[in-house]
Design an enzyme around this catalytic site. Structure first.
Site, PDB file in Angstrom:
ATOM      1  N   SER A 151      -1.042 -13.144 -38.527  1.00 21.89           N
ATOM      2  CA  SER A 151      -0.380 -11.955 -37.979  1.00 21.89           C
ATOM      3  C   SER A 151       1.087 -11.757 -38.318  1.00 21.89           C
ATOM      4  O   SER A 151       1.639 -10.712 -37.983  1.00 21.89           O
ATOM      5  CB  SER A 151      -0.540 -11.946 -36.449  1.00 21.89           C
ATOM      6  OG  SER A 151      -1.891 -11.682 -36.137  1.00 21.89           O
ATOM      7  N   LYS A 164       8.764  -8.765 -31.385  1.00 28.47           N
ATOM      8  CA  LYS A 164       7.363  -8.373 -31.111  1.00 28.47           C
ATOM      9  C   LYS A 164       7.133  -8.437 -29.605  1.00 28.47           C
ATOM     10  O   LYS A 164       7.580  -9.402 -28.941  1.00 28.47           O
ATOM     11  CB  LYS A 164       6.431  -9.338 -31.835  1.00 28.47           C
ATOM     12  CG  LYS A 164       4.935  -9.025 -31.677  1.00 28.47           C
ATOM     13  CD  LYS A 164       4.099 -10.024 -32.478  1.00 28.47           C
ATOM     14  CE  LYS A 164       2.621  -9.675 -32.459  1.00 28.47           C
ATOM     15  NZ  LYS A 164       1.826 -10.645 -33.211  1.00 28.47           N
ATOM     16  N   SER A 221      -1.141  -8.699 -36.572  1.00 31.40           N
ATOM     17  CA  SER A 221      -0.857  -7.950 -35.368  1.00 31.40           C
ATOM     18  C   SER A 221       0.636  -7.632 -35.220  1.00 31.40           C
ATOM     19  O   SER A 221       0.999  -6.852 -34.350  1.00 31.40           O
ATOM     20  CB  SER A 221      -1.361  -8.703 -34.143  1.00 31.40           C
ATOM     21  OG  SER A 221      -0.747  -9.958 -34.058  1.00 31.40           O
TER      22      SER A 221
END
Lengths: 491, 485
Positions: B180, B81, B156
Site C-alpha cells: 500500500s 495518511k 491504499s
C-alpha cells in the site's frame, strides 16, 4: 450423597494479581489499600490502551509475569520458559478490543498439584495449568439500558485450572480454601472474594457409580464465597441426578447460583459453545523467561501453608486439626509465630507452650472470629496475651473457663492479661494453706453427705466441690479440690 | 504552484536564504491542498499547521539558520495518511464508522516528526481501513491520480501519493501491509518505502494486519524518504514489536556512493514471468541495463514459494484484520445510533453500527472470521503461517547470494477509475510483486524508473534483507541520481 452416582468437580479460579498497574498499560490496578478499581468513579481509571482505542498496543507488565511464576512455583507447577499470548475473540460491551488477551495452548505454567485435607483424609488434586490474562470491565443492566464501567478492564488475572479430581462439595471447599491461603500467603493477590478478586467457576457433572465415562458438565459461574460454592455444587449434584432419573439428559450450560433460594439457574446454553477463534496475539511477541530469573523468584517464596502445617505437627507436636486451622489463616499463622518467638525470649518451654497456644487459637480465637465475623487482625489480641494466658494456666493460677473470659476481654480491649485477671477477680486459689481449712470446714459441716460419699456415692463429690467453691467465692481451683478431698477422706 | 521547493534540502535552502518563510511555504501548500480536485485530503489542519509554522519562525529567527541537527525536518510540510492518530485531530481511516472520531493521543512516529520540526498539514484519503489497491474503497470518495485525473493513484495510500506528486505537501506517510505504499508511489511517480518490520513504531497506527503493517515514508526523492525514516525509526517501548535495532544512519548512508562493482542484484524468476505491459517491460529492462552498465552483477535466483504468497496473505491479513476491527462496535467511540429507542437490543445495536463498514472491509472481516473458526483454523490460518515461514526462508537463502532483489511493482501503469482488472494473470501479478515482502518482514521501496507513452509513471522495486534498509536506500539513491546524469 446419592450412592448410585459419583460427583465430579473441576474448579477454575480467576484471581486478580496485586500489581500496581494494569497488565498492558500504566493505569492503576490498585488505587489505594482496601480499595478496588471498581470503587472509583466509573471510567475514571482508564486510558486509550485499556479502552481499546484504535492504534493502541499492549505492553506486558513485568510484575504480573513475576506473580504468575510465583503462583506456579508455589503450586508445584512446571514453569514454561516460553509461553504465548492468544486472542480470545468475542463481542461484548465491556470487552473493549472485542477480544481478550489470554493464553491458549502455551500457558505460562504447566501441571502442578494441591494437597487438601478433609474429614476423609489427605488427597492430591492436580492443577492442570495456570495462565495470565486481562480482565474485562463491568456491565450493569438496568431496565431498558445498560451501563459499562471500564475501570477494571485490563487488570491482570491468573486463571488456575484444576483437573476434575474432586468428588464432593467438601473437597471443593477444601481445595478453594487451600488455594486461597497459598496465593495470599505468597503475596500475589489480595484474594478478596467480596471484591471479586478471587472468583470461582465450578464445572460439575455426575456419572453412574464406578463408571469411567464422565457425564455432561454444567458450569456454575462467579460464586463469591467458599460456603456458597459448596452449597451450589451440592444442589447441582442432586439436580443433575433428578434430571437423569427422570429420563432426560443434562444440558451443557452455564448456571448461576442464587444464594437466597439455594438453587442454580440456567444463564445461557453452552450447546452452541462459543467459538473464540483463538490465535497468537501478533502485538505481543512470545514471552521468553530467563531460567535464572525463575530460580531467583523461587528463592523468595515464603514457607507455604502446607509446609508450615507439616512443620508445626512434626516440630511442635500440634494436632493436624490445630495446624490446619492456624496455617489456613494469615493472621493466625502470624500470631502463632510471634507467640513462639516470645516464648523463646522468655526462656519458656516451647513445645508445651506451642500446644497450649494452638489450642487457644483453634478453639476460642477461631470461635471469636466466627461469632463476630472479624479477622484476628481486626481485634486487639496480640501474642503476649496468648503467652501470658498459657503461663497462668500452666501455673494453675486461673481455670480454663476464666482463661476464656480473659481472652474475650483482651480481644475487645487489648488489656494486659495479668491486669484483667486481677480486675475481674479471676485468680484461682491453689494455695494449700488457704484451701485446707475450707475443705475441713465443709466436710465437718455436712456429716450426712460425708457419710454417703465415704460409702461410695461418687456423685457427692460435686456437692462438696460446689460448697467449697461457694465459700471461696469461686476462686478455688476445682481440679485440685477433688484430689484434696480424696486425700482427706483417706484419713 | 510548481515554483514551490519540492525537496527537503531545497526547502531548507529557501528558508536559509530567506526566499520564503515557513509560514509562507505552509500557506502555499495549504492553498494547493484546498484548491486541489484530487480528493486527496480528508482533514486539513490549517490552524494547527500555521501555529506550528509561526513558532518555527521564532526559532529560525533566534537560531539564524535552520537548526539542521536538532530539527532535521524543520518546517517541512507533510501529509499523513488518515490511518495514523494525531492528538485532537480527526482520524477516519477512510471509513464512515469513524467519521466523528477525534484521536485522544498521537502516534509515536508523528510525535517524532513534529519534534524534528515537521509541519503536519492534514490527514489524507485512503482505502477504507487500508484495504484496497486503488483508493476506490474510501467512504469519502476515490482519490484521483495526480497528473491523469481519469486514473487511480493506487492504494491504499492513494491520498498520500497524490498529495506528494501534486505538491499538496513535500512528503507524506502512508502505511504498507501488502504493498500500500509501494504501489501508489509506483503509479504516481514518487519514492515510497516500506522499511523492515519493526523499524517504525506501530503505536498509533490503526491496525489492519498487525504482523504485516508498517508505516512508510513517501517523498519526491530517496534522500527525503531517508530523512523521514531516520527521524521516525528507533525503538519504542510502547510497541512490543518495535525492534531494538530500529535506529540507523539512513540519510548519511543513502548519500554515500553505491559500490556498483560489488553489487549483486537478484532477478527472481518467479517475478519475471511475462505479463508485463510493453511499456513497463521496456522501462524495467532499461533499469536493469543501467545496473549492468554500472558494473553490478545480475544474478538469477529463485523464490520457489512465491506462488503461495497471495493465498497466505489473504488468510493471514484478513484473519488478523477480523480481530483488529472487532473494537469498532460503537460502544466507546465511532458513529452509533443516538437514541436508545433506535438502538434495539445488543445484537441489533451491533448490526446497525457495523453496517457502516464498506463492502471490501466486510468481505475481509467475514473471510478472516471464517479462516480462524473452529474446524478451519488448522487448515487455513495455521497452514498459512507455516507457508509464510517458507516464503521468508526463500528470501533468507536468496540474500546469501545477492545484496538486493529487483522486481516490477505492478504489471501495468495506473489503470482507469472504475476499470475492473479482469485478466487473471494481471490480477495475480498486481498482488504478487509486493505481498511477499510484507510476509517476510523485509524492507522494500519503489523508485521511479520511467514513463509509459501517455506519461504515466513506472517504478522499479528493490527489496533488501532484513535490516538492510541503509543499503537499499544507498542503491536507490544511486539509481535516482546517476540515471539522470
Amino acid at each position: 450423597m446419592n450412592s448410585a452416582f459419583d460427583l465430579v468437580i473441576g474448579l477454575e479460579v480467576h484471581t486478580q494479581l496485586a500489581t500496581e498497574t494494569k497488565i498492558f498499560c500504566g493505569c492503576a490496578a490498585k488505587p489505594k489499600a482496601g480499595q478496588s478499581v471498581s470503587d472509583l468513579l466509573p471510567n475514571s481509571n482508564t486510558c486509550p490502551i485499556c479502552t481499546g482505542h484504535p492504534g493502541t498496543l499492549p505492553v506486558m507488565n513485568r510484575t504480573a509475569v513475576e506473580y504468575a511464576v510465583r503462583a506456579g512455583l508455589a503450586l508445584g507447577c512446571s514453569i514454561e520458559l516460553k509461553s504465548v499470548f492468544a486472542r480470545k475473540n468475542y463481542f461484548y460491551p465491556d470487552l473493549p478490543k472485542g477480544y481478550q488477551i489470554s493464553q491458549y495452548d502455551r500457558p505460562i505454567c504447566g501441571p502442578g498439584f494441591l494437597e487438601i485435607e478433609t474429614s476423609k483424609g489427605s488427597k492430591k488434586i492436580t492443577i492442570q495449568r495456570i495462565h495470565l490474562e486481562e480482565d474485562a470491565g463491568k456491565t450493569v443492566h438496568h431496565s431498558g439500558y445498560s451501563v459499562v464501567n471500564l475501570n477494571r478492564a485490563c487488570v491482570p488475572l491468573i486463571e488456575i485450572v484444576s483437573a476434575p479430581d474432586m468428588n464432593s462439595p467438601e473437597e471443593a471447599g477444601a481445595y478453594l480454601r487451600a488455594l486461597h491461603s497459598i496465593v495470599t500467603a505468597i503475596g500475589v493477590t489480595d484474594g478478596n472474594m467480596q471484591e471479586g478478586n478471587f472468583r470461582c467457576d465450578a464445572n460439575v457433572s455426575v456419572k453412574p457409580k464406578g463408571s469411567k465415562e464422565l457425564g455432561t458438565r454444567t458450569e456454575i459461574k462467579n460464586v463469591n464465597s467458599f460456603r456458597f460454592v459448596e452449597k451450589a455444587i451440592e444442589y447441582e449434584y442432586h439436580r443433575q441426578i433428578e434430571v437423569i432419573q427422570s429420563g432426560k439428559k443434562v444440558v451443557q450450560e452455564t448456571r448461576l447460583y442464587d444464594a437466597d433460594k439455594n438453587i442454580t439457574q440456567s444463564l445461557r446454553s453452552k450447546e452452541e459453545a462459543h467459538d473464540y477463534r483463538y490465535f497468537p496475539d501478533p502485538d505481543l511477541i512470545s514471552l521468553q523467561l530467563d531460567a535464572k530469573w525463575v530460580e531467583q523468584i523461587k528463592s523468595t517464596l515464603p514457607e507455604l501453608p502446607h509446609q508450615k502445617r507439616k512443620r508445626y505437627v512434626e516440630e511442635f507436636g500440634l494436632s493436624a486439626y490445630d495446624a490446619g486451622v492456624i496455617t489456613a489463616s494469615q493472621s493466625l499463622s502470624k500470631i502463632f509465630g510471634a507467640a513462639l518467638g516470645l516464648v523463646s525470649i522468655r526462656n519458656l518451654e516451647v513445645k508445651e507452650f506451642a500446644k497450649g497456644i494452638s489450642n487457644l487459637l483453634s478453639g476460642e480465637v477461631a470461635r471469636l472470629m466466627n461469632d463476630e465475623n472479624k479477622d484476628l487482625s481486626e481485634s486487639k489480641l496480640n501474642e503476649s496475651h496468648l503467652v501470658d494466658l498459657i503461663s497462668l494456666l500452666k501455673k494453675n493460677e486461673i481455670s480454663s473457663s476464666a482463661a476464656k473470659t480473659v481472652l474475650r476481654s483482651s480481644w475487645e480491649s487489648g488489656e494486659e492479661v495479668n491486669l484483667l485477671v486481677e480486675k475481674l477477680g479471676l485468680r484461682q486459689v491453689s494455695d494449700l494453706s488457704a484451701l485446707l481449712p475450707v475443705i475441713e470446714k465443709v466436710l465437718a459441716d455436712n456429716p450426712a453427705q460425708l457419710a454417703e460419699l465415704k460409702s461410695g456415692k461418687e456423685k457427692l463429690m460435686g456437692f462438696f466441690v460446689g460448697q467449697i467453691m461457694k465459700l471461696t467465692g469461686g476462686k478455688a481451683n476445682p481440679a485440685m479440690l477433688q484430689n484434696l478431698i480424696k486425700e482427706k477422706l483417706k484419713n | 504552484m510548481s515554483d514551490l521547493p519540492r525537496h527537503f534540502s531545497a526547502i531548507h535552502e529557501s528558508y536559509n536564504e530567506k526566499k520564503i518563510s515557513p509560514a509562507e511555504l505552509t500557506q502555499n501548500y495549504l492553498s494547493n491542498a484546498k484548491s486541489s480536485r484530487h480528493n486527496a485530503v480528508l482533514t486539513l489542519c490549517e490552524e494547527r499547521a500555521m501555529d506550528r509554522a509561526k513558532s518555527l519562525e521564532k526559532i529560525l529567527k533566534s537560531e539564524g539558520s535552520v537548526p539542521q541537527l536538532k530539527m532535521p525536518l524543520f518546517g517541512i510540510p507533510l501529509g499523513i495518511k488518515d490511518v495514523l492518530n494525531l492528538s485532537g485531530v480527526r482520524t477516519t481511516c477512510g471509513s464512515k464508522i469513524l467519521e466523528n472520531y477525534i484521536a485522544p493521543y498521537s502516534a509515536t512516529c508523528l510525535e517524532r516528526l513534529e519534534n524534528a520540526g515537521a509541519i503536519i498539514l492534514g490527514k489524507l484519503n485512503m482505502d477504507e481501513f487500508a484495504m484496497g489497491g486503488s483508493n476506490e474503497n474510501s467512504a469519502y470518495g476515490s482519490v484521483l491520480h495526480p497528473t491523469h485525473s481519469d486514473r487511480v493513484p493506487g492504494g491504499s495510500s492513494g491520498g498520500s501519493a497524490t498529495a506528494v506528486r501534486a505538491q499538496l505537501c513535500a512528503g507524506a506517510l502512508g502505511s504498507d501491509t501488502g504493498g500500500s505504499v509501494r504501489l501508489p508511489a509506483n503509479y504516481c511517480g514518487i519514492v515510497g518505502m516500506k522499511p523492515t518490520y519493526g523499524r517504525i513504531s506501530r503505536f498509533g497506527l490503526v491496525a489492519f494486519a498487525s504482523s504485516l503493517d508498517q508505516v512508510g515514508p513517501m517523498a519526491n526523492s530517496v534522500r527525503d524518504v531517508a530523512s523521514l525514516l531516520e527521524v521516525m525509526a528507533s525503538h519504542d517501548s510502547k510497541d512490543s514489536t518495535s525492534s531494538p535495532k530500529a535506529a540507523g544512519e539512513f540519510v548519511r548512508q543513502s548519500q554515500a556512493q553505491a559500490d556498483w562493482k560489488k553489487l549483486k542484484v537478484g532477478i527472481p524468476k518467479e517475478y519475471w514471468i511475462g505479463g508485463l505491459s510493453p511499456d513497463v517491460q521496456k522501462s524495467l529492462g532499461e533499469a536493469l541495463t543501467f545496473f549492468k552498465a554500472k558494473g553490478a552483477t545480475l544474478v538469477d535466483i529463485s523464490l520457489p514459494h512465491t506462488e503461495y504468497a497471495v493465498a497466505v496473505y489473504y488468510i493471514v491479513a484478513v484473519s488478523e484484520a477480523s480481530s483488529n476491527l472487532a473494537r469498532f462496535d460503537g460502544v466507546r467511540y465511532g458513529v452509533r445510533p443516538q437514541n436508545a429507542k433506535d438502538a434495539g437490543d445488543l445484537i441489533e445495536f451491533y448490526e446497525k453500527v457495523r453496517a457502516q463498514f464498506g463492502a471490501e472491509v466486510k468481505r475481509r472481516i467475514i473471510l478472516g472470521t471464517f479462516a480462524l473458526s473452529s474446524g478451519y483454523y488448522d487448515a487455513y490460518y495455521l497452514k498459512a503461517c507455516q507457508v509464510r515461514r517458507k516464503i521468508a526462508e526463500d528470501f533468507e537463502l536468496a540474500f546469501k547470494k545477492v545484496d538486493l532483489i529487483a522486481t516490477p511493482v505492478s504489471p501495468t501503469t495506473a489503470f482507469k477509475l472504475g476499470e475492473k482488472v479482469t485478466d487473471p494473470l494481471q490480477m495475480y501479478l498486481n498482488d504478487i510483486f509486493t505481498i511477499p515482502v510484507n510476509l517476510a518482514g523485509l524492507p522494500a521501496l519503489s523508485v521511479p524508473c520511467g514513463q509509459d507513452q501517455s506519461g504515466l509513471p513506472i517504478g522499479l522495486q528493490l527489496i533488501g534483507p532484513a535490516f538492510g534498509d541503509e543499503k537499499l536506500l544507498q542503491v536507490a539513491n544511486g539509481f535516482e541520481k546517476e540515471r539522470s546524469e
